[in-house]
Scaffold this active site. Structure first.
Site, PDB file in Angstrom:
ATOM      1  N   CYS A  85       0.840  -1.198   0.000  1.00  0.00           N
ATOM      2  CA  CYS A  85       0.000   0.000   0.000  1.00  0.00           C
ATOM      3  C   CYS A  85       0.880   1.255   0.000  1.00  0.00           C
ATOM      4  O   CYS A  85       1.614   1.485  -0.950  1.00  0.00           O
ATOM      5  CB  CYS A  85      -0.995  -0.031   1.159  1.00  0.00           C
ATOM      6  N   HIS A 190      -3.811  -4.958  -0.709  1.00  0.00           N
ATOM      7  CA  HIS A 190      -3.369  -5.546   0.558  1.00  0.00           C
ATOM      8  C   HIS A 190      -3.385  -7.073   0.456  1.00  0.00           C
ATOM      9  O   HIS A 190      -4.450  -7.673   0.586  1.00  0.00           O
ATOM     10  CB  HIS A 190      -4.304  -5.107   1.692  1.00  0.00           C
ATOM     11  N   GLU A 192      -2.460  -9.115   2.622  1.00  0.00           N
ATOM     12  CA  GLU A 192      -2.844  -9.661   3.931  1.00  0.00           C
ATOM     13  C   GLU A 192      -4.353  -9.623   4.149  1.00  0.00           C
ATOM     14  O   GLU A 192      -4.862 -10.240   5.081  1.00  0.00           O
ATOM     15  CB  GLU A 192      -2.108  -8.896   5.045  1.00  0.00           C
TER      16      GLU A 192
END
Length: 208
Positions: A85, A190, A192
């Protein structure tokens, strides 16, 4: 192998830590730290980033010696680094969020507000969107083109050298959502927060 997530007080990075822990367990030694000696001795670094370009750059600069240590790791020693990001956006020379701010300058380019076409597109660009893989990238090994990833951002990285772009996403225009330049990797989305596919990207980076 030592993998370090750089914790420089840039907002909540718990989901980054959790997903890397899940992937790394029993495979690598994972540290979350701003300790310069631990960063120097790492094999790989993860640079997360939440909030504005300026706030993240300021947070990096507030830790004495951190930017020099990162520059040495990436530019001199050519060890792998993965930016997520705003972590990716800081690769740029300059960003224009809040006010004009110098970035790390690892990949020439700038970070500008997404053109929302007079309100036709909502900002931030938030949620799941397809990625278009435009060049073979080590972190996309076994990832299908047009996979969906999770995004939260209002600004985009525009690199000068288009050959570093490894994936784009369509939102108001073709937005750069992944770059790869030698040992430098970054995603605007992202991983994750992108379910199993995101974990696969993390796994690919750890296995480099």
């Amino acid at each position: 192998m030592n993998v370090t997530i750089v914790d420089y007080n840039s907002g909540n990075i718990s989901s980054v830590i959790n997903s890397f822990q899940e992937v790394a367990k029993d495979k690598v030694n994972l540290e979350v730290t701003s300790d310069l000696n631990k960063i120097k001795s790492s094999d790989k670094i993860v640079l997360p980033g939440q909030g504005s370009f300026k706030s993240c750059v300021d947070a990096l600069n507030s830790i004495d010696g951190l930017v020099d240590t990162l520059n040495n790791f990436v530019i001199s020693e050519k060890k792998p680094l993965f930016g997520i990001c705003v972590g990716l956006q800081m690769f740029a020379d300059i960003g224009y969020e809040e006010k004009e701010t110098r970035g790390l300058g690892w990949i020439s380019g700038k970070v500008l507000k997404i053109d929302n076409q007079n309100g036709k597109y909502k900002l931030p660009h938030i949620g799941w969107n397809e990625i278009n893989i435009v060049k073979e990238s080590k972190i996309f090994k076994d990832i299908e083109n047009n996979s969906h990833m999770y995004f939260v951002h209002s600004y985009e990285f525009i690199p000068e050298d288009k050959s570093v772009i490894s994936a784009t996403t369509d939102y108001s225009s073709n937005i750069v959502c992944s770059v790869e330049k030698e040992n430098i990797f970054g995603t605007q989305f992202h991983p994750e927060k992108s379910d199993k596919i995101g974990l696969k990207i993390i796994d690919n980076f750890i296995k480099l």
